[in-house]
Write a protein that holds these residues in place. Sequence first.
Motif, PDB file in Angstrom:
ATOM      1  N   VAL A 175       0.842  -1.205   0.000  1.00 30.77           N
ATOM      2  CA  VAL A 175       0.000   0.000   0.000  1.00 30.77           C
ATOM      3  C   VAL A 175       0.870   1.245   0.000  1.00 30.77           C
ATOM      4  O   VAL A 175       0.697   2.164  -0.823  1.00 30.77           O
ATOM      5  CB  VAL A 175      -0.938   0.009   1.220  1.00 30.77           C
ATOM      6  CG1 VAL A 175      -1.712   1.322   1.288  1.00 30.77           C
ATOM      7  CG2 VAL A 175      -1.885  -1.171   1.192  1.00 30.77           C
ATOM      8  N   GLU A 176       1.820   1.295   0.928  1.00 28.85           N
ATOM      9  CA  GLU A 176       2.656   2.487   1.075  1.00 28.85           C
ATOM     10  C   GLU A 176       3.533   2.711  -0.148  1.00 28.85           C
ATOM     11  O   GLU A 176       3.688   3.851  -0.624  1.00 28.85           O
ATOM     12  CB  GLU A 176       3.503   2.343   2.338  1.00 28.85           C
ATOM     13  CG  GLU A 176       2.659   2.346   3.613  1.00 28.85           C
ATOM     14  CD  GLU A 176       3.425   1.884   4.831  1.00 28.85           C
ATOM     15  OE1 GLU A 176       4.602   1.469   4.684  1.00 28.85           O
ATOM     16  OE2 GLU A 176       2.849   1.938   5.941  1.00 28.85           O
ATOM     17  N   HIS A 177       4.093   1.634  -0.690  1.00 30.33           N
ATOM     18  CA  HIS A 177       4.956   1.776  -1.866  1.00 30.33           C
ATOM     19  C   HIS A 177       4.152   2.183  -3.096  1.00 30.33           C
ATOM     20  O   HIS A 177       4.650   2.929  -3.946  1.00 30.33           O
ATOM     21  CB  HIS A 177       5.710   0.469  -2.116  1.00 30.33           C
ATOM     22  CG  HIS A 177       6.830   0.227  -1.147  1.00 30.33           C
ATOM     23  ND1 HIS A 177       7.620  -0.896  -1.176  1.00 30.33           N
ATOM     24  CD2 HIS A 177       7.303   0.986  -0.123  1.00 30.33           C
ATOM     25  CE1 HIS A 177       8.527  -0.826  -0.214  1.00 30.33           C
ATOM     26  NE2 HIS A 177       8.335   0.303   0.441  1.00 30.33           N
ATOM     27  N   TRP A 178       2.922   1.682  -3.206  1.00 28.74           N
ATOM     28  CA  TRP A 178       2.087   2.077  -4.348  1.00 28.74           C
ATOM     29  C   TRP A 178       1.788   3.575  -4.302  1.00 28.74           C
ATOM     30  O   TRP A 178       1.884   4.270  -5.322  1.00 28.74           O
ATOM     31  CB  TRP A 178       0.789   1.281  -4.350  1.00 28.74           C
ATOM     32  CG  TRP A 178      -0.018   1.408  -5.607  1.00 28.74           C
ATOM     33  CD1 TRP A 178       0.148   0.692  -6.755  1.00 28.74           C
ATOM     34  CD2 TRP A 178      -1.108   2.311  -5.849  1.00 28.74           C
ATOM     35  NE1 TRP A 178      -0.774   1.087  -7.701  1.00 28.74           N
ATOM     36  CE2 TRP A 178      -1.553   2.086  -7.173  1.00 28.74           C
ATOM     37  CE3 TRP A 178      -1.735   3.273  -5.085  1.00 28.74           C
ATOM     38  CZ2 TRP A 178      -2.603   2.788  -7.741  1.00 28.74           C
ATOM     39  CZ3 TRP A 178      -2.787   3.990  -5.641  1.00 28.74           C
ATOM     40  CH2 TRP A 178      -3.221   3.748  -6.944  1.00 28.74           C
ATOM     41  N   LEU A 179       1.450   4.074  -3.138  1.00 23.34           N
ATOM     42  CA  LEU A 179       1.188   5.515  -3.008  1.00 23.34           C
ATOM     43  C   LEU A 179       2.451   6.323  -3.275  1.00 23.34           C
ATOM     44  O   LEU A 179       2.399   7.383  -3.918  1.00 23.34           O
ATOM     45  CB  LEU A 179       0.639   5.817  -1.612  1.00 23.34           C
ATOM     46  CG  LEU A 179      -0.769   5.293  -1.326  1.00 23.34           C
ATOM     47  CD1 LEU A 179      -1.106   5.489   0.140  1.00 23.34           C
ATOM     48  CD2 LEU A 179      -1.807   5.975  -2.215  1.00 23.34           C
ATOM     49  N   ASP A 180       3.591   5.828  -2.792  1.00 26.51           N
ATOM     50  CA  ASP A 180       4.863   6.519  -3.051  1.00 26.51           C
ATOM     51  C   ASP A 180       5.167   6.560  -4.549  1.00 26.51           C
ATOM     52  O   ASP A 180       5.615   7.585  -5.082  1.00 26.51           O
ATOM     53  CB  ASP A 180       6.009   5.825  -2.320  1.00 26.51           C
ATOM     54  CG  ASP A 180       5.948   6.002  -0.809  1.00 26.51           C
ATOM     55  OD1 ASP A 180       5.247   6.926  -0.342  1.00 26.51           O
ATOM     56  OD2 ASP A 180       6.607   5.220  -0.104  1.00 26.51           O
ATOM     57  N   ALA A 181       4.919   5.437  -5.228  1.00 28.14           N
ATOM     58  CA  ALA A 181       5.177   5.378  -6.671  1.00 28.14           C
ATOM     59  C   ALA A 181       4.261   6.332  -7.417  1.00 28.14           C
ATOM     60  O   ALA A 181       4.693   7.036  -8.355  1.00 28.14           O
ATOM     61  CB  ALA A 181       4.995   3.952  -7.179  1.00 28.14           C
ATOM     62  N   ALA A 182       2.996   6.383  -7.024  1.00 28.39           N
ATOM     63  CA  ALA A 182       2.056   7.305  -7.663  1.00 28.39           C
ATOM     64  C   ALA A 182       2.496   8.752  -7.442  1.00 28.39           C
ATOM     65  O   ALA A 182       2.424   9.590  -8.362  1.00 28.39           O
ATOM     66  CB  ALA A 182       0.652   7.093  -7.100  1.00 28.39           C
ATOM     67  N   ARG A 183       2.964   9.043  -6.240  1.00 29.16           N
ATOM     68  CA  ARG A 183       3.422  10.399  -5.927  1.00 29.16           C
ATOM     69  C   ARG A 183       4.645  10.760  -6.772  1.00 29.16           C
ATOM     70  O   ARG A 183       4.737  11.861  -7.332  1.00 29.16           O
ATOM     71  CB  ARG A 183       3.750  10.478  -4.441  1.00 29.16           C
ATOM     72  CG  ARG A 183       4.043  11.889  -3.920  1.00 29.16           C
ATOM     73  CD  ARG A 183       4.242  11.872  -2.413  1.00 29.16           C
ATOM     74  NE  ARG A 183       3.093  11.257  -1.744  1.00 29.16           N
ATOM     75  CZ  ARG A 183       3.145  10.139  -1.034  1.00 29.16           C
ATOM     76  NH1 ARG A 183       4.299   9.495  -0.894  1.00 29.16           N
ATOM     77  NH2 ARG A 183       2.059   9.657  -0.464  1.00 29.16           N
ATOM     78  N   ASP A 184       5.590   9.821  -6.888  1.00 29.82           N
ATOM     79  CA  ASP A 184       6.795  10.074  -7.670  1.00 29.82           C
ATOM     80  C   ASP A 184       6.480  10.305  -9.141  1.00 29.82           C
ATOM     81  O   ASP A 184       7.192  11.043  -9.834  1.00 29.82           O
ATOM     82  CB  ASP A 184       7.773   8.907  -7.539  1.00 29.82           C
ATOM     83  CG  ASP A 184       8.422   8.829  -6.166  1.00 29.82           C
ATOM     84  OD1 ASP A 184       8.282   9.803  -5.386  1.00 29.82           O
ATOM     85  OD2 ASP A 184       9.063   7.809  -5.868  1.00 29.82           O
TER      86      ASP A 184
END
Length: 236
Positions: A175-184
């Motif tokens: 979950v956290e990595h997916w949101l981080d990837a979307a943000r990046d």
Amino acid sequence: MNVAVFRPDDERLADAVALLEDLGAEPVPDPMLAVEPTGAAPRSDAAFVVVTSKTGVELAAAEGWTPGDATLVAIGPATADACREAGWTVDRVPEEYTSAGLVAELGDEVDGARVEVARSDHGSAVLTDGLNDAGAFVHETVLYELVRPAGAGDSADLAADGDLDAALFTSSLTVEHWLDAARDRGVEREARDALAEATVGVIGPPTAETAEAHGIDVDVVPDDAGFEELARAVLE
């Protein structure tokens, strides 16, 4: 249905893709976890050893470690199967395949005992705190670190374009990595909006809590914390 799956890029991802195809879905493989071994091995002086993943078992076995006379406790069936493949005897598997389930399984037996917890660097404090509270002398060995792979996030772009029907989150870190990837990638707002319209499945209550804490509405939490159960429940 376009269904995003975030498992590590090994046989787990290949198996997940094959399962989704068999179920009539269009898999969107987008690994959100990569394993970086630490080279550490569990201690050998504990009365109980708790292992929490197939990956951890394989890494410990590769270091030549064995549980010896310790009571070996696996968090769930997949981890237990990996232990048996390594030639180890599994003594206990909790009814609930979570950190809380492990504490409930062992809490009445570990007062004054040494307990070795062997897992990743992102293990839940629920397990170690719970065992400590039960009177155990807990030692934790970090067998591997979990990082976000370079290039992860294609499914976030797909979601932002309105082309993602479902997402299968298999840990809090996915979950956290997916949101981080979307943000990046500059599409976090659009990707979040798309998840609100998609079917979001998570593998168990801890992952559901993480998703909801990050503002993601969860639609499906299967009764059994396994990927096949998650995939089938989401597609249904």
